[in-house]
Design a protein around this motif. Sequence first.
Motif, PDB file in Angstrom:
ATOM      1  N   GLY A  22       0.822  -1.201   0.000  1.00  0.00           N
ATOM      2  CA  GLY A  22       0.000   0.000   0.000  1.00  0.00           C
ATOM      3  C   GLY A  22       0.855   1.249   0.000  1.00  0.00           C
ATOM      4  N   LEU A  23       0.226   2.381   0.285  1.00  0.00           N
ATOM      5  CA  LEU A  23       0.886   3.684   0.248  1.00  0.00           C
ATOM      6  C   LEU A  23       0.770   4.343   1.616  1.00  0.00           C
ATOM      7  N   LEU A  24       1.875   4.869   2.112  1.00  0.00           N
ATOM      8  CA  LEU A  24       1.875   5.628   3.357  1.00  0.00           C
ATOM      9  C   LEU A  24       1.965   7.119   3.031  1.00  0.00           C
ATOM     10  N   LEU A  25       1.047   7.880   3.570  1.00  0.00           N
ATOM     11  CA  LEU A  25       0.996   9.324   3.353  1.00  0.00           C
ATOM     12  C   LEU A  25       1.390  10.022   4.661  1.00  0.00           C
ATOM     13  N   PHE A  26       2.450  10.813   4.627  1.00  0.00           N
ATOM     14  CA  PHE A  26       2.902  11.551   5.800  1.00  0.00           C
ATOM     15  C   PHE A  26       2.521  13.019   5.645  1.00  0.00           C
ATOM     16  N   ILE A  27       1.795  13.540   6.622  1.00  0.00           N
ATOM     17  CA  ILE A  27       1.401  14.952   6.633  1.00  0.00           C
ATOM     18  C   ILE A  27       2.030  15.583   7.866  1.00  0.00           C
ATOM     19  N   ASP A  28       3.000  16.450   7.650  1.00  0.00           N
ATOM     20  CA  ASP A  28       3.709  17.060   8.779  1.00  0.00           C
ATOM     21  C   ASP A  28       3.177  18.465   9.042  1.00  0.00           C
ATOM     22  N   GLU A  29       3.587  19.016  10.183  1.00  0.00           N
ATOM     23  CA  GLU A  29       3.238  20.385  10.568  1.00  0.00           C
ATOM     24  C   GLU A  29       1.728  20.603  10.579  1.00  0.00           C
ATOM     25  N   GLY A  30       1.000  19.668  11.204  1.00  0.00           N
ATOM     26  CA  GLY A  30      -0.443  19.819  11.311  1.00  0.00           C
ATOM     27  C   GLY A  30      -0.857  21.075  12.048  1.00  0.00           C
ATOM     28  N   VAL A  31       0.092  21.639  12.814  1.00  0.00           N
ATOM     29  CA  VAL A  31      -0.228  22.852  13.578  1.00  0.00           C
ATOM     30  C   VAL A  31      -0.613  24.012  12.668  1.00  0.00           C
ATOM     31  N   ASN A  32      -0.245  23.941  11.382  1.00  0.00           N
ATOM     32  CA  ASN A  32      -0.628  25.004  10.454  1.00  0.00           C
ATOM     33  C   ASN A  32      -2.137  25.056  10.246  1.00  0.00           C
ATOM     34  N   LEU A  33      -2.819  23.926  10.408  1.00  0.00           N
ATOM     35  CA  LEU A  33      -4.282  23.941  10.355  1.00  0.00           C
ATOM     36  C   LEU A  33      -4.827  24.657  11.589  1.00  0.00           C
ATOM     37  N   TYR A  34      -4.175  24.431  12.706  1.00  0.00           N
ATOM     38  CA  TYR A  34      -4.571  25.089  13.956  1.00  0.00           C
ATOM     39  C   TYR A  34      -4.433  26.615  13.842  1.00  0.00           C
ATOM     40  N   LYS A  35      -3.462  27.053  13.054  1.00  0.00           N
ATOM     41  CA  LYS A  35      -3.181  28.483  12.928  1.00  0.00           C
ATOM     42  C   LYS A  35      -4.139  29.202  11.987  1.00  0.00           C
ATOM     43  N   ILE A  36      -4.963  28.475  11.248  1.00  0.00           N
ATOM     44  CA  ILE A  36      -5.913  29.118  10.338  1.00  0.00           C
ATOM     45  C   ILE A  36      -6.877  29.974  11.158  1.00  0.00           C
ATOM     46  N   THR A  37      -6.922  31.257  10.870  1.00  0.00           N
ATOM     47  CA  THR A  37      -7.734  32.170  11.682  1.00  0.00           C
ATOM     48  C   THR A  37      -9.216  32.092  11.330  1.00  0.00           C
ATOM     49  N   ASN A  38      -9.520  31.781  10.086  1.00  0.00           N
ATOM     50  CA  ASN A  38     -10.924  31.683   9.673  1.00  0.00           C
ATOM     51  C   ASN A  38     -11.508  30.367  10.173  1.00  0.00           C
ATOM     52  N   SER A  39     -12.483  30.447  11.061  1.00  0.00           N
ATOM     53  CA  SER A  39     -13.022  29.243  11.694  1.00  0.00           C
ATOM     54  C   SER A  39     -13.694  28.310  10.687  1.00  0.00           C
ATOM     55  N   VAL A  40     -14.340  28.880   9.666  1.00  0.00           N
ATOM     56  CA  VAL A  40     -15.006  28.052   8.663  1.00  0.00           C
ATOM     57  C   VAL A  40     -13.973  27.241   7.874  1.00  0.00           C
ATOM     58  N   SER A  41     -12.894  27.892   7.461  1.00  0.00           N
ATOM     59  CA  SER A  41     -11.833  27.189   6.724  1.00  0.00           C
ATOM     60  C   SER A  41     -11.176  26.122   7.597  1.00  0.00           C
ATOM     61  N   ARG A  42     -10.964  26.475   8.850  1.00  0.00           N
ATOM     62  CA  ARG A  42     -10.336  25.522   9.769  1.00  0.00           C
ATOM     63  C   ARG A  42     -11.222  24.287   9.957  1.00  0.00           C
ATOM     64  N   GLN A  43     -12.507  24.500  10.148  1.00  0.00           N
ATOM     65  CA  GLN A  43     -13.430  23.385  10.323  1.00  0.00           C
ATOM     66  C   GLN A  43     -13.543  22.550   9.055  1.00  0.00           C
ATOM     67  N   SER A  44     -13.433  23.182   7.892  1.00  0.00           N
ATOM     68  CA  SER A  44     -13.474  22.434   6.633  1.00  0.00           C
ATOM     69  C   SER A  44     -12.285  21.482   6.535  1.00  0.00           C
ATOM     70  N   ASN A  45     -11.119  21.947   6.984  1.00  0.00           N
ATOM     71  CA  ASN A  45      -9.942  21.081   6.981  1.00  0.00           C
ATOM     72  C   ASN A  45     -10.108  19.942   7.967  1.00  0.00           C
ATOM     73  N   TYR A  46     -10.681  20.232   9.124  1.00  0.00           N
ATOM     74  CA  TYR A  46     -10.903  19.179  10.110  1.00  0.00           C
ATOM     75  C   TYR A  46     -11.926  18.162   9.599  1.00  0.00           C
ATOM     76  N   GLU A  47     -12.902  18.639   8.832  1.00  0.00           N
ATOM     77  CA  GLU A  47     -13.884  17.726   8.250  1.00  0.00           C
ATOM     78  C   GLU A  47     -13.217  16.783   7.252  1.00  0.00           C
ATOM     79  N   LYS A  48     -12.246  17.317   6.494  1.00  0.00           N
ATOM     80  CA  LYS A  48     -11.508  16.463   5.563  1.00  0.00           C
ATOM     81  C   LYS A  48     -10.692  15.423   6.323  1.00  0.00           C
ATOM     82  N   LEU A  49     -10.085  15.826   7.448  1.00  0.00           N
ATOM     83  CA  LEU A  49      -9.341  14.871   8.264  1.00  0.00           C
ATOM     84  C   LEU A  49     -10.264  13.786   8.810  1.00  0.00           C
ATOM     85  N   LEU A  50     -11.475  14.173   9.163  1.00  0.00           N
ATOM     86  CA  LEU A  50     -12.449  13.195   9.651  1.00  0.00           C
ATOM     87  C   LEU A  50     -12.778  12.185   8.554  1.00  0.00           C
ATOM     88  N   THR A  51     -12.965  12.668   7.332  1.00  0.00           N
ATOM     89  CA  THR A  51     -13.237  11.771   6.207  1.00  0.00           C
ATOM     90  C   THR A  51     -12.088  10.797   5.994  1.00  0.00           C
TER      91      THR A  51
END
Length: 221
Positions: A22-51
């Motif tokens: 299979g394939l391993l996907l590494f996503i580093d510096e997740g804290v950059n999602l935390y730094k997104i100031t727009n709450s709607v954009s931040r929640q959209s990214n978290y929704e993608k992580l949930l998916t």
Amino acid sequence: DDNWYDYMKLWSEFTAAIGYKGLLLFIDEGVNLYKITNSVSRQSNYEKLLTMFNDTMQGKAEHLGIYMGGTPQFVEDERRGLFSYDALRSRLIDGRYGSGSLKTYTSPILKLDMLSYEEILILLQKLRDIHALHFKYEPQLTDEQLIAFMQIAVNRLGAEELLTTREVVRDFMDLLHTLHQHPEAVFEELLGERAAAQPQGKGNNEAASDDLDDLLAEFEL
């Protein structure tokens, strides 16, 4: 932005089809999602992580593994972190029995401890040997000298909280390069200059205040 994850799943299927597991996907510096100031954009990214989490756990992305690196704040902050998204929090939070001193390695979150001084010493030994191998010379620094270098690093005020492995490795590689490129240089003299360059004549409170100011300088309101 709309279909990158679909392509990752497609690549994972292709990877399995040509003989790999299979394939391993590494996503580093997740804290950059935390730094997104727009709450709607931040929640959209978290929704993608949930998916992504649901797909890998429920067999919808059978040949895809995902690792994401981030700080404890990025995960646990209930105002802006992953735990601010209830659906993620309920999936990622520690269970009742594995959250104490007994760690499990099959939980969604693996909490990494800082390297111990013994582990840092082993790392310095490896770096010393790799540097000598690369530049084709016999290692000169003894384990006692490596310990002396570590003492200079960890004895700095606030090192327990502020010192990172990156700083130790950076300074050590700088030391190795200096000794290699200047054969006349003496290890003990270089360490003595480094120790002398540290602030002298300051009271503990004043020095601690300076360290705290440096730390807070990177914070953003």
